[in-house]
Enzyme design. Structure first.
Site, PDB file in Angstrom:
ATOM      1  N   GLU A 138       0.832  -1.187  -0.022  1.00  0.00           N
ATOM      2  CA  GLU A 138       0.050   0.070   0.023  1.00  0.00           C
ATOM      3  C   GLU A 138       0.856   1.234   0.111  1.00  0.00           C
ATOM      4  OE1 GLU A 138      -2.723   0.399   3.355  1.00  0.00           O
ATOM      5  OE2 GLU A 138      -3.594   2.016   2.408  1.00  0.00           O
ATOM      6  N   GLY A 165       3.351   3.093  10.619  1.00  0.00           N
ATOM      7  CA  GLY A 165       3.066   2.127  11.762  1.00  0.00           C
ATOM      8  C   GLY A 165       3.130   0.540  11.376  1.00  0.00           C
ATOM      9  N   ALA A 166       2.208   0.513  10.519  1.00  0.00           N
ATOM     10  CA  ALA A 166       1.669  -0.984  10.450  1.00  0.00           C
ATOM     11  C   ALA A 166       0.778  -1.294   9.181  1.00  0.00           C
ATOM     12  CB  ALA A 166       1.113  -1.619  11.578  1.00  0.00           C
ATOM     13  N   ASN A 189      -2.166  -6.211   5.733  1.00  0.00           N
ATOM     14  CA  ASN A 189      -2.242  -7.224   4.662  1.00  0.00           C
ATOM     15  C   ASN A 189      -3.220  -8.376   5.063  1.00  0.00           C
ATOM     16  OD1 ASN A 189       0.273  -5.801   3.454  1.00  0.00           O
ATOM     17  ND2 ASN A 189       1.091  -6.595   5.328  1.00  0.00           N
ATOM     18  N   HIS A 217      -6.318  -1.551  15.566  1.00  0.00           N
ATOM     19  CA  HIS A 217      -6.453  -0.898  14.147  1.00  0.00           C
ATOM     20  C   HIS A 217      -6.307  -1.793  12.908  1.00  0.00           C
ATOM     21  CE1 HIS A 217      -6.232   2.735  11.379  1.00  0.00           C
ATOM     22  NE2 HIS A 217      -5.465   2.121  10.642  1.00  0.00           N
ATOM     23  N   GLU A 218      -5.185  -2.278  12.908  1.00  0.00           N
ATOM     24  CA  GLU A 218      -4.795  -3.133  11.715  1.00  0.00           C
ATOM     25  C   GLU A 218      -5.863  -4.665  11.826  1.00  0.00           C
ATOM     26  OE1 GLU A 218      -3.011  -1.853   9.669  1.00  0.00           O
ATOM     27  OE2 GLU A 218      -2.304  -0.486  11.260  1.00  0.00           O
ATOM     28  N   HIS A 230      -9.063  -3.543  10.312  1.00  0.00           N
ATOM     29  CA  HIS A 230      -9.223  -3.252   8.659  1.00  0.00           C
ATOM     30  C   HIS A 230      -9.728  -4.491   8.144  1.00  0.00           C
ATOM     31  CE1 HIS A 230      -7.805   0.428   7.600  1.00  0.00           C
ATOM     32  NE2 HIS A 230      -6.395   0.482   8.138  1.00  0.00           N
ATOM     33  N   GLU A 252      -9.668   4.307   6.228  1.00  0.00           N
ATOM     34  CA  GLU A 252      -8.897   4.726   7.285  1.00  0.00           C
ATOM     35  C   GLU A 252      -9.372   5.868   8.544  1.00  0.00           C
ATOM     36  OE1 GLU A 252      -6.223   3.455   7.939  1.00  0.00           O
ATOM     37  OE2 GLU A 252      -5.467   2.710   5.993  1.00  0.00           O
TER      38      GLU A 252
HETATM   39  N1  ARG Z   1      -2.862   1.029   5.860  1.00  0.00           N
HETATM   40  C1  ARG Z   1      -2.021   1.350   6.864  1.00  0.00           C
HETATM   41  C2  ARG Z   1      -2.880   1.727   8.094  1.00  0.00           C
HETATM   42  O1  ARG Z   1      -3.206   3.056   8.263  1.00  0.00           O
HETATM   43  C3  ARG Z   1      -0.793   2.425   6.474  1.00  0.00           C
HETATM   44  C4  ARG Z   1      -0.338   2.046   4.895  1.00  0.00           C
HETATM   45  C5  ARG Z   1       0.696   3.273   4.760  1.00  0.00           C
HETATM   46  N2  ARG Z   1       1.202   3.054   3.523  1.00  0.00           N
HETATM   47  C6  ARG Z   1       1.801   4.140   3.054  1.00  0.00           C
HETATM   48  N3  ARG Z   1       2.531   3.884   1.847  1.00  0.00           N
HETATM   49  N4  ARG Z   1       1.768   5.352   3.397  1.00  0.00           N
HETATM   50  O2  ARG Z   1      -2.978   0.852   8.879  1.00  0.00           O
HETATM   51 ZN    ZN Z   2      -5.350   2.072   8.638  1.00  0.00          ZN
END
Ligand code: ARG
Ligand code: ZN
Length: 884
Positions: free
Chosen positions: A121, A261-262, A265, A297-298, A301, A320
């Site tokens: 991402e 942060g994290a 996937n 949070h993760e 998702h 988000e």
């Molecule tokens: N989706 C991730 C989260 O907020 C963040 C990923 C960020 N990636 C980036 N290339 N900025 O949990």
């Molecule tokens: Zn997120």
């Protein structure tokens, strides 16, 4: 190249299945991708199939099993175009070669401390293979990984492990299959030397899920809090949202080198070390809380992001904003709701408000971007979460839940837009929210003005509202927005008045719940101006406005100072008690800043001291709440409210107030600092966290006086501490005052902890944020400290990011701070553009300062922008900063 939301087009081709194969080598990795392609639009006109790709070496392409001749496709540095794909369904096979060990951008497949890791991402998958790298292309994946068995004993990808075995030449393989359709940004691969902590969770329908947290062997003992957090998150999502985990395996991998942060996937979350690893001796309460929140949070998702994903990257806040809201609620439920709310609102004010008022201001759904990575912002995340929170404020917990249920019922397995979420919320509640969608398209923090009037003869109380959304780059004119304002009326004894009926817009509305009185009501303010009249109000009340911070706005009310002191002492809404204190502190700081600038002698209003003393002495208030309530607004928040930001004046004033409060409240502070000590073993629970927070806040106040007895006390705390929270707080307290004591403590701390890289990062951050003149030289020296490493984002954020967050050092009048950052940004950009671009953002508000500083900062931005080979990431931030 700038990309626009309005240009969105559906993909020309769909990918149904994707079978990946990785041959991990020591220098190069070979990636084979087999894709089942089908036409995307009914028209069926065979348009070229354009695939994204970056830094790839193309080895071969086959269509339906036959090698594609070189005149049938074109390759440029960013694309592979298949000129005339077959009509109908076909198979595509692409083989590429990549070089993970050379990849310092930490995007795509990269090597870190010998292990392989991915980050896709937003648009990193194109650095792995040629692909339609966009979130609305959803496919089922398999992934076969092959590599040396000793070097990479652990081979992980998304979904279920369906086969593994040994191969010739000391190699082995693993085959993974993910049964859920997903966009490529959720793909992950990890390979290397890891051990795991295993746990399990039985879901509400009775399925047993295996949980594994993977780290280098020596870190395994530090994963118990993360495992606890994961289980709590799984339980909470079932209880609050009825959302159950959907696979039998859930993996978390820890990596020291990670840009953000994290990452969520599918079934293989990847975290930077600081957000997983914790022990009482090495992590603070703040770290423990951050781990809980981010693990949550993760995990959350999985439903809000993965099962339902974004149509395009402009919709990022769809997943988000919603997931941040969910993790905030999770942390609130496990800790203290008011304290969590205060922390979240403070974060919004210190980081998001400045962004919304600067050259990078954008709506939570941006209209355009050059690099998507630049839009993983506090606006998309934190303001986005506030927008989601407004639905809950309007519809209540059960109405919000109905909206969520409908959202999943309609969109499970789809890639959707923010309007889809809005519609689900409104439809499930039979509601219309005029002007609510403006939150998604208008940037800038609205200011709401409120004036009040009491009419004794008619026993009515009127609140007149007006709103103003400031112009932002590209948006000179704004429409009114829908603003929910939670209001209570407090009587002269400090109790909430029962609310009976409200007249507005020609309509009389009863506010009661089946005859039961209501004490807080949510006004729906959605016009430029509107008056709300409360009936049956027997005496002039003090209105408690925007309770719980019901909308992300700046409130400008006609409450008097004595109203505010009254609310600070009495409001039943604890958030607003804190807020009243903050409003008072902001006013006080601004007026002292003016005095300072006119070289007047500074003097502290005794009423303010009394107000804080009463809070500090309270035995009924939560201790962490007290700690927050006696903490002054940050320097940035005050600078934000000035016509020309003056970092020196704000710093001087804040320091003055701190010392003055310390000496006037010394006895109370000492009492709180000593009575909240504990020799019990460390526990991360609200009571203990609150106790430590209060003790350590008081200690910092006391130490600011720089008197021998309090320095003695802080030293004693430092030496006797049995956990990092107390030890680090004492070190930070001592570090406020230059001198031998501080230097010795800092050295002692380093020697104690030099083997632990996360603790060393804290040590870097502490020194970077010291508000002492000439700190640039120290920070420069630390750049060449053996423990510092420009390739590790965590260390860069600690040292460079920390430095930029310190107003006196970064904004040093001689420009030394700006020059330092300018040099570092160019150096970093060669290594990791995403990290460099986050650092260059510190310049973005250069126009807020005096002319001398403006010229110095501008010169650095111009120097950066004219550099050869600048990344798009840094270019976008630097050029927008100069243009606005
Ligand atoms: N989706 C991730 C989260 O907020 C963040 C990923 C960020 N990636 C980036 N290339 N900025 O949990
Ligand atoms: Zn997120």
């Amino acid at each position: 190249k700038e990309i626009f939301l309005k240009d969105y087009k559906k993909p020309d081709y769909l990918f149904d299945t994707v079978d990946l194969e990785f041959q991990l080598g020591s220098d190069e990795t070979i990636v084979t991708s087999k894709i089942a392609v089908s036409p995307g639009n009914e028209a069926g006109t065979s348009s070229p199939l354009v695939l994204h790709g970056r830094d790839l070496k193309l080895l071969s392409i086959k269509v339906n099993g036959t090698e594609l001749k070189s005149d049938k496709y074109t390759v440029d540095p960013r694309h592979l175009t298949i000129l005339t794909p077959p009509a109908g369904v076909f198979n595509l096979e692409i083989v590429t070669e990549i070089y993970p060990q050379l990849n310092t951008s930490l995007e795509g497949l990269y090597r870190t401390t010998g292990n392989f890791c991915t980050q896709c991402e937003a648009e990193g998958f194109r650095k792995i293979t040629y692909f339609q790298d966009r979130p609305d292309v959803m496919a089922k994946y398999t992934c076969r990984i092959e590599g040396d068995k000793t070097l990479y004993p652990v081979l992980l990808s998304n979904g279920n492990l369906i086969k593994q075995g040994d191969l010739e030449g000391g190699k082995h393989y693993a085959l993974w299959e993910d049964p859920f359709k997903k966009p490529c940004y959720l793909f992950a691969l990890v390979a290397g030397q890891y051990e795991c902590r295993e746990g399990s969770f039985v879901t509400c329908s009775g399925r047993k899920v295996t949980l594994r947290i993977w780290t280098p062997a020596e870190d395994l003992p530090k994963t118990s809090h993360a495992m606890y957090s994961l289980k709590e998150a799984m339980k909470w999502d079932e209880e609050v949202f009825g959302l159950e985990y959907d696979l039998d395996l859930f993996n978390i991998v820890v990596t020291p080198d990670f840009n953000m942060g994290a990452m969520e996937n599918k079934s293989l979350n990847v975290f930077q070390s600081r957000l997983v690893l914790a022990s009482p001796e090495t992590a603070t309460d703040g770290d423990y809380a951050a781990i809980l929140g981010v693990i949550g949070h993760e995990y959350f998702h999985n439903w809000t992001g993965n099962r339902v994903t974004c149509r395009d990257w402009f919709q990022l806040t769809l997943k988000e904003g919603l997931t941040v809201f969910r993790d905030q609620e999770f942390s609130s439920d496990l800790g203290c709701r008011t304290v969590k709310r205060i922390a979240d609102v403070s974060k919004l004010r210190s980081y998001q408000f400045p962004q919304d008022a600067g050259p990078m201001a954008h709506p939570i759904r941006p209209h355009s971007y050059i690099k998507m990575d630049n839009f993983y912002t506090v606006t998309v995340y934190e303001k986005g979460a506030e927008v989601v929170r407004m639905y809950k404020t309007l519809f209540g917990a059960s109405g919000f839940r109905k909206g969520m249920d409908l959202y999943f019922q309609r969109h499970d397995g789809q890639a959707v837009t923010c309007e889809d979420f809005y519609s689900a919320m409104c439809d499930a509640n039979n509601a219309q929210l005029p002007n609510f969608l403006q939150w998604y398209s208008q940037a800038g923090t609205p200011t709401v003005k409120v004036t009040s009037a009491y009419d004794a003869s008619s026993q009515t109380f009127s609140l007149k509202f007006s709103q103003e959304v400031p112009p932002t780059p590209g948006q000179p004119m704004k429409e009114p927005m829908f603003i929910p304002v939670a209001v209570g009326l407090v009587d002269s004894t400090g109790k909430d008045m029962p609310l009976t009926s409200i007249y507005s817009d020609g309509i009389l509305r009863t506010v009661s719940n089946d005859g039961q009185p209501i004490f807080t009501t949510v006004l729906q303010f959605n016009k430029k101006e509107e008056e709300f009249i409360f009936n049956n109000v027997p005496e002039r009340p003090v209105p408690s406005l925007l309770r719980g911070y019901s909308a992300p706005i700046r409130l400008d009310s006609d409450l008097t100072e004595s109203d505010l002191y009254f609310l600070l002492a009495n409001d039943s809404d604890e958030f607003n008690r804190w807020e009243a204190g903050q409003v008072l502190a902001r006013k006080l700081m601004l007026s002292l800043v003016a005095d300072f600038q006119q070289q007047k002698t500074l003097a502290l209003n005794p009423k303010f001291v009394d107000g804080l003393r009463a809070i500090l002495r309270s035995t009924s208030l939560d201790k962490e709440f007290i700690a927050k309530a006696i903490t002054l607004p940050g320097q940035g928040e005050i600078m934000d409210m000035m016509a020309v930001a003056d970092p020196d004046a704000v710093h001087a004033v804040r320091t003055f107030i701190k010392k003055e409060l310390a000496s006037q409240l010394k006895d109370d502070l000492l009492a709180a600092a000593t009575s909240n000590r504990s020799s019990e073993a460390y526990a991360f629970n609200h009571d203990n966290v609150a106790r430590r927070a209060l003790k350590n806040t008081c200690l910092a106040y006391l130490t600011s006086m720089n008197e021998p007895d309090v320095t003695e006390l802080a030293l004693k705390e430092y030496n006797s501490a049995t956990n990092m929270t107390d030890q680090f707080a004492a070190l930070a307290a001592l570090s406020q005052n230059p001198g031998q004591v501080r230097d010795d403590a800092l050295l002692d701390f380093y020697n104690k902890w030099k083997h632990d890289y996360l603790v060393v990062s804290k040590w870097f951050a502490l020194q970077a944020t010291l508000d002492i003149p000439g700190n640039v030289a120290n920070v420069r020296k630390l750049l060449s400290h053996p423990a510092f490493d420009m390739r590790n984002p965590n260390k860069v954020y600690s040292l460079i990011g920390g430095f930029c967050g310190s107003p006196v050092s970064f904004h040093a009048k001689d420009g030394s701070g700006y020059k330092f950052l300018g040099e570092v940004v160019l150096q970093l950009d060669k290594i990791n553009p995403q990290v460099a671009s986050r650092m260059v953002s510190a310049f973005s508000r250069w126009r807020r300062y005096d002319e001398t500083r403006q010229a110095l900062a501008k010169a650095q931005l111009e120097m950066i922008i004219s550099a050869n080979g600048l990344s798009e990431n840094v270019y976008e931030i630097a050029s927008k900063s100069l243009a606005a």
